[in-house]
Design a protein around this motif. Structure first.
Motif, PDB file in Angstrom:
ATOM      1  N   ASP A  74       1.006  -0.842   0.305  1.00  8.45           N
ATOM      2  CA  ASP A  74       0.295  -0.377   0.238  1.00  8.45           C
ATOM      3  C   ASP A  74       1.131   1.060   0.238  1.00  8.45           C
ATOM      4  O   ASP A  74       1.845   1.883   0.546  1.00  8.45           O
ATOM      5  N   TRP A  75       0.191   2.287  -1.041  1.00 11.34           N
ATOM      6  CA  TRP A  75       1.449   3.125  -0.941  1.00 11.34           C
ATOM      7  C   TRP A  75       0.643   4.598  -1.248  1.00 11.34           C
ATOM      8  O   TRP A  75      -0.704   4.220  -2.103  1.00 11.34           O
ATOM      9  N   THR A  76       0.749   5.828  -0.994  1.00 15.08           N
ATOM     10  CA  THR A  76       0.539   6.638  -1.874  1.00 15.08           C
ATOM     11  C   THR A  76       1.069   7.665  -2.176  1.00 15.08           C
ATOM     12  O   THR A  76       2.578   8.127  -1.294  1.00 15.08           O
ATOM     13  N   LEU A  77       1.053   8.175  -3.516  1.00 14.77           N
ATOM     14  CA  LEU A  77       2.162   9.565  -3.727  1.00 14.77           C
ATOM     15  C   LEU A  77       1.415  10.723  -4.201  1.00 14.77           C
ATOM     16  O   LEU A  77       0.258  10.794  -4.757  1.00 14.77           O
ATOM     17  N   ASP A  78       1.981  12.044  -3.202  1.00 15.10           N
ATOM     18  CA  ASP A  78       1.499  13.343  -4.030  1.00 15.10           C
ATOM     19  C   ASP A  78       2.130  13.658  -4.899  1.00 15.10           C
ATOM     20  O   ASP A  78       3.526  14.199  -4.522  1.00 15.10           O
ATOM     21  N   HIS A  79       1.639  14.002  -5.439  1.00 13.44           N
ATOM     22  CA  HIS A  79       2.223  15.160  -6.220  1.00 13.44           C
ATOM     23  C   HIS A  79       1.364  16.734  -6.948  1.00 13.44           C
ATOM     24  O   HIS A  79       0.802  17.116  -6.921  1.00 13.44           O
ATOM     25  N   PRO A  80       2.085  17.401  -6.145  1.00 12.88           N
ATOM     26  CA  PRO A  80       1.950  19.131  -5.649  1.00 12.88           C
ATOM     27  C   PRO A  80       1.873  19.990  -7.483  1.00 12.88           C
ATOM     28  O   PRO A  80       2.717  19.627  -8.911  1.00 12.88           O
ATOM     29  N   SER A  81       1.527  21.258  -7.306  1.00 15.07           N
ATOM     30  CA  SER A  81       1.160  21.132  -8.723  1.00 15.07           C
ATOM     31  C   SER A  81       2.390  22.036  -9.226  1.00 15.07           C
ATOM     32  O   SER A  81       3.488  22.169  -8.652  1.00 15.07           O
TER      33      SER A  81
END
Length: 305
Positions: free
Chosen positions: A26-33
């Protein structure tokens, strides 16, 4: 050259590949603008994932390519992330891997292999890079040319071979064009610049204006290129592009002039000619209205960077 050739040449994309992601569990990756004209992309080489953008979720499968035309913030995650109400984050183990940085995250369950990079648009984006959705999502299962380029990019990213930087730049440039081609050919986009290229009559006008932006274009002359009446052309153009034909032409002219000034190739007077302005004063007023600074000062500012 056709309209798509001229569009790609005008926006002048330069591509890079930066990361390779090996994720499991399980993983989550946030990409900012990202800043204007900086377009992130992701390529799913193997495994499955989910994209969340503006609260909407899309399933990602092997061979999917995502391109974000305006660099909007988005979230990538495993298909099982958050099922238990938790938000799993990456362990963020990084190490050099050929020409990219490898990010690894271990765990149980299916593994994901993904390449990430970006395109920088350094050309005339005004009135050209408009009306697109926040993400271009291409599935490559029946697109052999794009699949072949992805394989070359994967190989070059993994090994620092001589000349690899040039290969990556050439491959990503071709990949950018094929993404746009696939979106126009599929008919998925009916609005904006790609919508115009997907419409045969509008594509003729895009090609003609980009070929000679300084021409004394009028509503009548563009309607003649589109082989339609002036009223019908104006109505259809505005419906597809979201702007009037002459506003679009003026935006293209000023964008081409700004590109030349940034590159230090032209004086302000020559830029005015290129933009189709008979008067340098009129050009300077229009340029300052759009860019907030006179043409000569704009050129000096960018030359100093």
């Amino acid at each position: 050259m056709d309209g798509l050739d001229r569009l790609v040449h005008a926006v002048a994309p330069t591509g890079s590949v930066e990361l390779q992601c090996h994720f499991a569990g399980d993983w989550t990756l946030d990409h900012p603008s990202t800043p204007p004209n900086h377009l992130p992309y992701h390529i799913i080489l193997a495994g499955h994932a989910e994209l969340e953008l503006d609260g909407k979720t899309s399933a990602l499968v092997p061979g999917d390519v995502l391109l974000f035309p305006y660099g909007d913030a988005h979230i990538l995650r495993s298909t099982t992330a958050g099922i238990d109400g938790q938000r799993p984050m990456l362990e963020n183990r990084r190490r050099p891997h050929g020409r990219v940085t490898l990010i690894e995250h271990g765990g149980d369950g299916p593994a994901l292999d993904m390449l990430c990079g970006a395109f920088q648009l350094s050309g005339a984006t005004d009135a050209l890079w408009t009306g697109l959705p926040k993400v271009l999502h291409v599935r490559t299962e029946h697109r052999d040319a794009l699949l072949g380029l992805i394989q070359v990019l994967r190989d070059e990213a993994a090994r620092p071979l001589p000349g690899g930087g040039t290969v990556v730049e050439s491959v990503t440039g071709a990949m950018f064009t094929l993404i746009l081609r696939s979106m126009t050919a599929s008919g998925q986009l009916q609005l904006g610049i790609l919508g115009m290229l997907a419409h045969p009559k509008m594509a003729l006008v895009v090609d003609a204006v980009l070929k000679d932006p300084a021409h004394a274009w009028t509503l009548q002359s563009m309607a003649e290129v589109a082989h339609t009446s002036r009223a019908s052309f104006a109505r259809h153009f505005s419906e597809i592009s979201g702007m009037t034909p002459m506003d679009w032409v003026n935006g293209v002219r000023l964008g081409v002039a700004a590109q030349s000034l940034r590159a230090g190739r032209l004086s302000a007077g020559r830029a005015a000619e290129l933009a189709g302005y008979a008067s340098e004063a009129a050009f300077a007023r229009a340029f300052k209205t759009r860019y907030g600074t006179p043409p000569a000062a704009y050129g000096r500012l960018h030359a100093a960077r």
